[in-house]
Scaffold this motif. Structure first.
Motif, short mmCIF file in Angstrom:
data_model
loop_
_atom_site.label_atom_id
_atom_site.label_comp_id
_atom_site.label_asym_id
_atom_site.label_seq_id
_atom_site.Cartn_x
_atom_site.Cartn_y
_atom_site.Cartn_z
N TYR A 1 -11.71 8.76 -7.22
CA TYR A 1 -10.46 8.19 -7.71
C TYR A 1 -10.70 6.95 -8.57
CZ TYR A 1 -7.77 11.07 -4.42
OH TYR A 1 -7.19 12.12 -3.73
N LEU A 2 -9.87 6.80 -9.57
CA LEU A 2 -9.76 5.59 -10.36
C LEU A 2 -8.49 4.89 -9.89
CD1 LEU A 2 -10.82 4.07 -13.00
CD2 LEU A 2 -9.06 5.37 -14.20
N VAL A 3 -8.58 3.59 -9.56
CA VAL A 3 -7.45 2.88 -8.97
C VAL A 3 -7.07 1.67 -9.83
CG1 VAL A 3 -6.57 1.75 -6.89
CG2 VAL A 3 -8.28 3.56 -6.68
N SER A 4 -5.78 1.55 -10.15
CA SER A 4 -5.24 0.36 -10.82
C SER A 4 -4.33 -0.36 -9.83
CB SER A 4 -4.43 0.75 -12.07
OG SER A 4 -5.25 1.27 -13.07
N VAL A 5 -4.61 -1.63 -9.59
CA VAL A 5 -3.84 -2.42 -8.63
C VAL A 5 -3.09 -3.53 -9.34
CG1 VAL A 5 -4.01 -4.03 -6.67
CG2 VAL A 5 -5.39 -1.93 -6.70
N ARG A 6 -1.82 -3.71 -8.97
CA ARG A 6 -1.01 -4.82 -9.47
C ARG A 6 -0.49 -5.62 -8.27
NH1 ARG A 6 -3.27 -2.95 -13.01
NH2 ARG A 6 -2.58 -2.41 -15.13
N ALA A 7 -0.81 -6.90 -8.25
CA ALA A 7 -0.24 -7.78 -7.23
C ALA A 7 1.26 -7.93 -7.50
CB ALA A 7 -0.92 -9.14 -7.30
N PRO A 8 2.03 -8.33 -6.52
CA PRO A 8 3.46 -8.56 -6.77
C PRO A 8 3.66 -9.60 -7.87
CG PRO A 8 2.98 -8.60 -4.41
CD PRO A 8 1.66 -8.59 -5.11
N ILE A 9 4.62 -9.36 -8.73
CA ILE A 9 4.91 -10.31 -9.82
C ILE A 9 5.23 -11.69 -9.25
CG2 ILE A 9 6.56 -10.86 -11.65
CD1 ILE A 9 4.65 -8.70 -12.47
N GLN B 1 7.31 -4.14 -27.33
CA GLN B 1 7.04 -2.71 -27.44
C GLN B 1 5.64 -2.46 -28.02
OE1 GLN B 1 9.00 -0.34 -30.59
NE2 GLN B 1 9.71 1.03 -28.96
N LEU B 2 5.28 -3.22 -29.05
CA LEU B 2 3.96 -3.04 -29.66
C LEU B 2 2.85 -3.41 -28.68
CD1 LEU B 2 2.18 -2.39 -32.09
CD2 LEU B 2 2.49 -4.76 -32.87
N GLY B 3 2.99 -4.55 -27.99
CA GLY B 3 1.96 -4.96 -27.04
C GLY B 3 1.75 -3.94 -25.94
N VAL B 4 2.85 -3.44 -25.40
CA VAL B 4 2.76 -2.44 -24.33
C VAL B 4 2.09 -1.17 -24.85
CG1 VAL B 4 4.13 -0.89 -22.87
CG2 VAL B 4 4.70 -3.33 -22.99
N PHE C 1 2.01 2.24 -16.39
CA PHE C 1 2.92 2.67 -15.32
C PHE C 1 2.87 1.67 -14.17
CE2 PHE C 1 3.71 5.85 -11.73
CZ PHE C 1 5.09 5.75 -11.83
N ALA C 2 1.68 1.18 -13.85
CA ALA C 2 1.55 0.17 -12.80
C ALA C 2 2.33 -1.09 -13.17
CB ALA C 2 0.07 -0.17 -12.59
N ASN C 3 2.24 -1.50 -14.43
CA ASN C 3 2.99 -2.68 -14.87
C ASN C 3 4.50 -2.43 -14.78
OD1 ASN C 3 0.61 -4.00 -15.46
ND2 ASN C 3 0.68 -3.55 -17.65
N GLU C 4 4.93 -1.24 -15.16
CA GLU C 4 6.35 -0.90 -15.11
C GLU C 4 6.88 -0.99 -13.67
OE1 GLU C 4 9.98 0.75 -16.88
OE2 GLU C 4 8.18 -0.12 -17.75
N ALA D 1 -4.03 -11.05 -10.63
CA ALA D 1 -2.76 -10.33 -10.75
C ALA D 1 -2.94 -8.83 -10.97
CB ALA D 1 -1.93 -10.91 -11.88
N ALA D 2 -4.07 -8.44 -11.57
CA ALA D 2 -4.28 -7.03 -11.91
C ALA D 2 -5.77 -6.73 -11.84
CB ALA D 2 -3.74 -6.72 -13.30
N ALA D 3 -6.11 -5.68 -11.14
CA ALA D 3 -7.52 -5.32 -10.98
C ALA D 3 -7.64 -3.82 -10.80
CB ALA D 3 -8.11 -6.07 -9.78
N GLY D 4 -8.87 -3.36 -10.60
CA GLY D 4 -9.05 -1.93 -10.46
C GLY D 4 -10.36 -1.56 -9.81
N ILE D 5 -10.46 -0.30 -9.43
CA ILE D 5 -11.69 0.28 -8.88
C ILE D 5 -12.03 1.48 -9.75
CG2 ILE D 5 -12.79 1.31 -6.86
CD1 ILE D 5 -10.55 -0.02 -5.17
N ASN D 6 -13.20 1.48 -10.34
CA ASN D 6 -13.57 2.56 -11.25
C ASN D 6 -13.89 3.86 -10.51
OD1 ASN D 6 -13.21 1.11 -13.58
ND2 ASN D 6 -15.34 0.46 -13.72
N HIS D 7 -14.45 3.72 -9.29
CA HIS D 7 -14.76 4.94 -8.52
C HIS D 7 -14.56 4.67 -7.03
CE1 HIS D 7 -16.53 8.76 -7.42
NE2 HIS D 7 -17.34 8.14 -6.59
N LEU D 8 -13.55 5.32 -6.48
CA LEU D 8 -13.28 5.27 -5.05
C LEU D 8 -13.47 6.68 -4.50
CD1 LEU D 8 -12.10 3.50 -2.65
CD2 LEU D 8 -9.90 4.57 -3.21
#
Length: 319
Positions: free
Chosen positions: A265-273, A152-155, A241-244, A294-301
């Motif tokens: 747009y700001l984009v957060s991507v999560r590969a399949p676990i 809980q603390l880490g999240v 939320f992406a991790n959830e 496993a996790a990446a993003g785009i700051n401006h799309l």
């Protein structure tokens, strides 16, 4: 002078906590929201200065790294993102590993031979490395209640790092670091700093409850894309939320899209676990994109590029 340059998320903060518990020193703290990774370029070093850099891409900071080395500083660089070409310099020491089951705090934990492992476990949970965190927790003989507290603390620490600016966050990352570094373990922090701890928990629960009401913009068995409203709460919850979602459907890739301050747009991507690969490649194909497998993003799309992104996102994981 000592500079501590670190990502404002759970991994960056917990990595620095471990190092400073092992070697207390007065330092200039340089950090920001999670997406603020061009941090090293704010340092103007002098000969003899010492700089610790934690959990920000060397590839994105290479020019600034070369500059501070040229200015005569000594640099200790620890990270798990794509590094690009690592400079060779007598004043540079690196601990870099891009394995999908590693994070910066775990690298620091190895470096310190587990002296402050509970903070590393907290960071691993925050970085969505649950399997690794659970293994270390079992090795540390933690109870199920203790494991739940660290998760809980880490999240919540990680959640606090998301936003367009510091004003979006409940606590500036530098302040949160200062609150936590006073304690040898996360359990001491939880027991003795209840105000800060509860602030993070309440904020996370309120924002997540709103996010869970959303429907995907586009979804199938391969991917799901969510477009968040232009609200402060959505900027805060986007990454967690992406991790959830990723944990809930481990065979599907997810993208969380929210408006940014530039009108795109700001984009957060999560590969399949169950297939922790490709997120960095997908995002790096767009300007301002990057991250790890496993996790990446785009700051401006650009808004007009969203259909192209979705098409490439689906195509990658359909193959």
């Amino acid at each position: 002078m000592q500079y501590d340059v670190f990502n404002g998320d759970a991994d960056g903060i917990c990595a620095l906590i471990q190092l400073r518990l092992a070697e207390p020193v007065n330092s200039t703290l340089i950090t920001g929201v999670k997406r603020d990774i061009s941090l090293l370029e704010t340092v103007t070093a002098e000969p003899g200065d010492r700089i610790v850099v934690l959990d920000i891409s060397l590839e994105k900071n290479c020019a600034a790294l070369n500059a501070v080395l040229k200015q005569g500083a000594t640099v200790f660089y620890v990270d798990h993102h794509r590094p690009g070409e690592i400079p060779v310099h007598s004043n540079l020491t690196t601990l870099i590993d891009t394995d999908t089951n590693i994070c910066t705090s775990l690298l620091v934990d190895q470096h310190l031979q587990g002296r402050f492992r509970l903070w590393a476990i907290t960071a691993a949970f925050g970085d969505n490395l649950d399997a690794v965190a659970l293994k270390l927790a079992a090795d540390s003989h933690l109870s199920s209640e203790q494991i739940g507290q660290l998760k809980q603390l880490g999240v919540c620490i990680n959640y606090n790092s998301y936003g367009h600016s510091i004003e979006d966050l409940h606590l500036p990352p530098a302040q949160l670091y200062k609150e936590m570094v006073r304690y040898l373990s996360p359990f001491e922090f939880i027991a003795n700093n209840r105000l800060i701890h509860q602030t993070l928990i309440n904020g996370f629960e309120d924002d997540m409850n709103q996010a869970l009401q959303l429907k995907p913009e586009y979804s199938n068995e391969i991917i799901a894309v969510y477009v968040l409203p232009d609200e402060t709460w959505s900027r805060r919850i986007s990454g967690v939320f992406a991790n959830e979602l990723a944990n809930g459907t481990p065979n599907r890739a997810h993208a969380i899209v929210s408006l940014n301050e530039k009108g795109g747009y700001l984009v957060s991507v999560r590969a399949p676990i169950n297939n922790k690969s490709g997120a960095d490649e997908i995002c790096a194909a767009f300007p301002s994109g990057g991250g790890r497998k496993a996790a990446a993003g785009i700051n401006h799309l650009e808004k007009a590029s969203l259909p192209t992104f979705i098409k490439q996102f689906e195509s990658y994981y359909a193959n």
